[in-house]
Design a protein around this motif. Structure first.
Motif, PDB file in Angstrom:
ATOM      1  N   VAL A  84      19.657  -5.497  21.206  1.00  0.00           N
ATOM      2  CA  VAL A  84      18.404  -5.086  21.037  1.00  0.00           C
ATOM      3  C   VAL A  84      18.348  -4.177  19.633  1.00  0.00           C
ATOM      4  N   PRO A  85      17.389  -4.194  18.841  1.00  0.00           N
ATOM      5  CA  PRO A  85      17.379  -3.410  17.818  1.00  0.00           C
ATOM      6  C   PRO A  85      17.594  -2.082  18.210  1.00  0.00           C
ATOM      7  N   ALA A  86      18.238  -1.235  17.274  1.00  0.00           N
ATOM      8  CA  ALA A  86      18.310   0.248  17.234  1.00  0.00           C
ATOM      9  C   ALA A  86      16.872   0.958  17.131  1.00  0.00           C
ATOM     10  N   PRO A  87      16.583   1.936  17.830  1.00  0.00           N
ATOM     11  CA  PRO A  87      15.293   2.254  17.789  1.00  0.00           C
ATOM     12  C   PRO A  87      14.946   2.890  16.401  1.00  0.00           C
ATOM     13  N   LEU A  88      15.827   3.513  15.753  1.00  0.00           N
ATOM     14  CA  LEU A  88      15.583   3.906  14.235  1.00  0.00           C
ATOM     15  C   LEU A  88      15.197   2.694  13.156  1.00  0.00           C
ATOM     16  N   ASP A  89      16.009   1.487  13.460  1.00  0.00           N
ATOM     17  CA  ASP A  89      15.724   0.386  12.575  1.00  0.00           C
ATOM     18  C   ASP A  89      14.430  -0.312  13.158  1.00  0.00           C
ATOM     19  N   LEU A  90      13.996  -0.458  14.312  1.00  0.00           N
ATOM     20  CA  LEU A  90      12.898  -1.043  14.780  1.00  0.00           C
ATOM     21  C   LEU A  90      11.559  -0.092  14.271  1.00  0.00           C
ATOM     22  N   ASP A  91      11.824   1.390  14.270  1.00  0.00           N
ATOM     23  CA  ASP A  91      10.697   2.131  13.721  1.00  0.00           C
ATOM     24  C   ASP A  91      10.464   1.855  12.090  1.00  0.00           C
ATOM     25  N   ALA A  92      11.567   1.967  11.405  1.00  0.00           N
ATOM     26  CA  ALA A  92      11.534   1.756  10.136  1.00  0.00           C
ATOM     27  C   ALA A  92      10.997   0.539   9.732  1.00  0.00           C
ATOM     28  N   ALA A  93      11.197  -0.872  10.555  1.00  0.00           N
ATOM     29  CA  ALA A  93      10.462  -1.821  10.320  1.00  0.00           C
ATOM     30  C   ALA A  93       8.936  -1.863  10.599  1.00  0.00           C
ATOM     31  N   LEU A  94       8.650  -1.050  11.542  1.00  0.00           N
ATOM     32  CA  LEU A  94       7.155  -1.245  11.883  1.00  0.00           C
ATOM     33  C   LEU A  94       6.471  -0.082  10.879  1.00  0.00           C
ATOM     34  N   HIS A  95       7.119   0.899  10.460  1.00  0.00           N
ATOM     35  CA  HIS A  95       6.542   1.936   9.713  1.00  0.00           C
ATOM     36  C   HIS A  95       6.066   1.216   8.209  1.00  0.00           C
ATOM     37  N   VAL A  96       7.214   0.372   8.063  1.00  0.00           N
ATOM     38  CA  VAL A  96       7.066  -0.194   6.638  1.00  0.00           C
ATOM     39  C   VAL A  96       5.606  -1.202   6.306  1.00  0.00           C
ATOM     40  N   CYS A  97       5.807  -1.869   7.980  1.00  0.00           N
ATOM     41  CA  CYS A  97       4.486  -2.596   7.982  1.00  0.00           C
ATOM     42  C   CYS A  97       3.302  -1.969   8.101  1.00  0.00           C
ATOM     43  N   GLU A  98       3.175  -0.827   8.667  1.00  0.00           N
ATOM     44  CA  GLU A  98       2.082   0.138   8.487  1.00  0.00           C
ATOM     45  C   GLU A  98       1.647   0.525   7.177  1.00  0.00           C
ATOM     46  N   TYR A  99       2.765   0.942   6.454  1.00  0.00           N
ATOM     47  CA  TYR A  99       2.554   1.370   5.115  1.00  0.00           C
ATOM     48  C   TYR A  99       2.047   0.011   4.035  1.00  0.00           C
ATOM     49  N   VAL A 100       2.558  -1.039   4.244  1.00  0.00           N
ATOM     50  CA  VAL A 100       2.098  -1.936   3.306  1.00  0.00           C
ATOM     51  C   VAL A 100       0.700  -2.433   3.575  1.00  0.00           C
ATOM     52  N   VAL A 101       0.355  -2.574   4.753  1.00  0.00           N
ATOM     53  CA  VAL A 101      -0.986  -2.883   5.102  1.00  0.00           C
ATOM     54  C   VAL A 101      -1.843  -1.867   4.845  1.00  0.00           C
ATOM     55  N   TYR A 102      -1.643  -0.629   5.025  1.00  0.00           N
ATOM     56  CA  TYR A 102      -2.401   0.597   4.285  1.00  0.00           C
ATOM     57  C   TYR A 102      -2.519   0.466   2.887  1.00  0.00           C
ATOM     58  N   ARG A 103      -1.459   0.059   2.133  1.00  0.00           N
ATOM     59  CA  ARG A 103      -1.758   0.102   0.597  1.00  0.00           C
ATOM     60  C   ARG A 103      -2.759  -1.229   0.273  1.00  0.00           C
ATOM     61  N   ILE A 104      -2.771  -2.049   1.070  1.00  0.00           N
ATOM     62  CA  ILE A 104      -3.770  -3.213   1.033  1.00  0.00           C
ATOM     63  C   ILE A 104      -5.008  -2.742   1.171  1.00  0.00           C
ATOM     64  N   SER A 105      -5.149  -2.314   2.181  1.00  0.00           N
ATOM     65  CA  SER A 105      -6.531  -1.797   2.630  1.00  0.00           C
ATOM     66  C   SER A 105      -7.160  -0.707   1.776  1.00  0.00           C
ATOM     67  N   ALA A 106      -6.276   0.285   1.181  1.00  0.00           N
ATOM     68  CA  ALA A 106      -6.764   1.260   0.540  1.00  0.00           C
ATOM     69  C   ALA A 106      -7.193   0.904  -0.973  1.00  0.00           C
ATOM     70  N   GLU A 107      -6.658  -0.113  -1.448  1.00  0.00           N
ATOM     71  CA  GLU A 107      -6.792  -0.569  -2.728  1.00  0.00           C
ATOM     72  C   GLU A 107      -8.209  -1.440  -2.963  1.00  0.00           C
ATOM     73  N   VAL A 108      -8.776  -1.882  -1.733  1.00  0.00           N
ATOM     74  CA  VAL A 108      -9.868  -2.896  -1.504  1.00  0.00           C
ATOM     75  C   VAL A 108     -11.191  -1.922  -1.599  1.00  0.00           C
ATOM     76  N   ARG A 109     -12.073  -2.473  -2.589  1.00  0.00           N
ATOM     77  CA  ARG A 109     -13.198  -1.961  -2.785  1.00  0.00           C
ATOM     78  C   ARG A 109     -13.920  -2.000  -1.209  1.00  0.00           C
ATOM     79  N   PRO A 110     -15.017  -1.369  -1.017  1.00  0.00           N
ATOM     80  CA  PRO A 110     -15.756  -1.369   0.255  1.00  0.00           C
ATOM     81  C   PRO A 110     -16.546  -2.762   0.159  1.00  0.00           C
TER      82      PRO A 110
END
Length: 233
Positions: free
Chosen positions: A159-185
């Protein structure tokens, strides 16, 4: 003749609502709340704006909700259920290792795609302790951790270490946020940008949650990692 025997006239006014009608009105309020939240975020949302968006009266609103936060909670309930449920369904299919990581990422991107412009305020408030979004994010992360941990255990993998899993999920959040933030309404993200973001997310998940066999397998897949430059280049 006693008054008890006199037939009373029927009361005037609005006829009683059926359960179906009540659910339709409630859904209308929740949909309007999502629109207001998309434009203004949670701190800029109010009952006045919601009823204007829904085209309903204030007494009608208060028949279903006590304040503007309650219908927003209903919006966030659906969002969380779609995210956690989508990842759970994706990981139910046979497979392991890299395939699991790819399916997790695709489920996350499908969830993000379904939110459209609402992603912008949603991600902007993830770390705002004063926003209900923050509390729902914690619930969603707990659900995803449980699903991933169960799937790894069933596959015979550590089972993944909690910090490893959180790091993976946080990066996914950040990447998707970057995509959404750069798109015009009113616009959709560029497909090439989404494809590049997907690849970044897969690499990070692979590095944090995978093992050496997973990495070797991924290196054999075309496009996952750039080819090494030759000595003469």
């Amino acid at each position: 003749m006693s008054t008890s025997n006199v037939e009373r006239p029927a009361r005037r006014g609005r006829p009683p609502q059926t359960q179906e009608q009540a659910e339709q009105v409630r859904a209308r309020i929740v949909k309007a709340t999502a629109e207001v939240f998309t434009r203004n975020g949670s701190r800029g949302s109010s009952v006045a704006q919601i009823i204007e968006e829904a085209g309903l009266s204030r007494p009608t609103f208060y028949r279903y909700f006590a304040n503007a936060t309650e219908p927003l909670n209903a919006v966030l309930d659906v969002s969380n259920a779609e995210l956690v449920g989508g990842i759970g369904a994706a990981l139910e299919a046979p497979g392991e290792g890299v395939d699991l990581g790819i399916r997790l990422i695709d489920a996350y991107l499908d969830w993000a795609r379904g939110h459209g412009p609402m992603l912008r305020p949603l991600f902007a408030e993830l770390h705002d302790p004063g926003s209900p979004v923050s509390a729902y994010r914690t619930i969603a992360l707990d659900g995803i951790r449980a699903i991933v941990g169960t799937k790894f255990a069933e596959s015979g993998r550590p089972v993944p270490a909690p910090l490893d899993l959180d790091a993976a999920l946080h990066v996914c959040e950040y990447v998707v946020y970057r995509i959404s933030a750069e798109v015009r309404p009113g616009r959709e993200p560029d497909p090439e940008t989404v494809a590049a973001a997907r690849l970044t997310m897969i690499r990070v998940v692979l590095a944090t949650l995978g093992n050496t066999d997973d990495v070797h397998y991924a290196m054999s897949l075309p496009g996952f990692f750039p080819a090494a430059a030759s000595a003469g280049d």
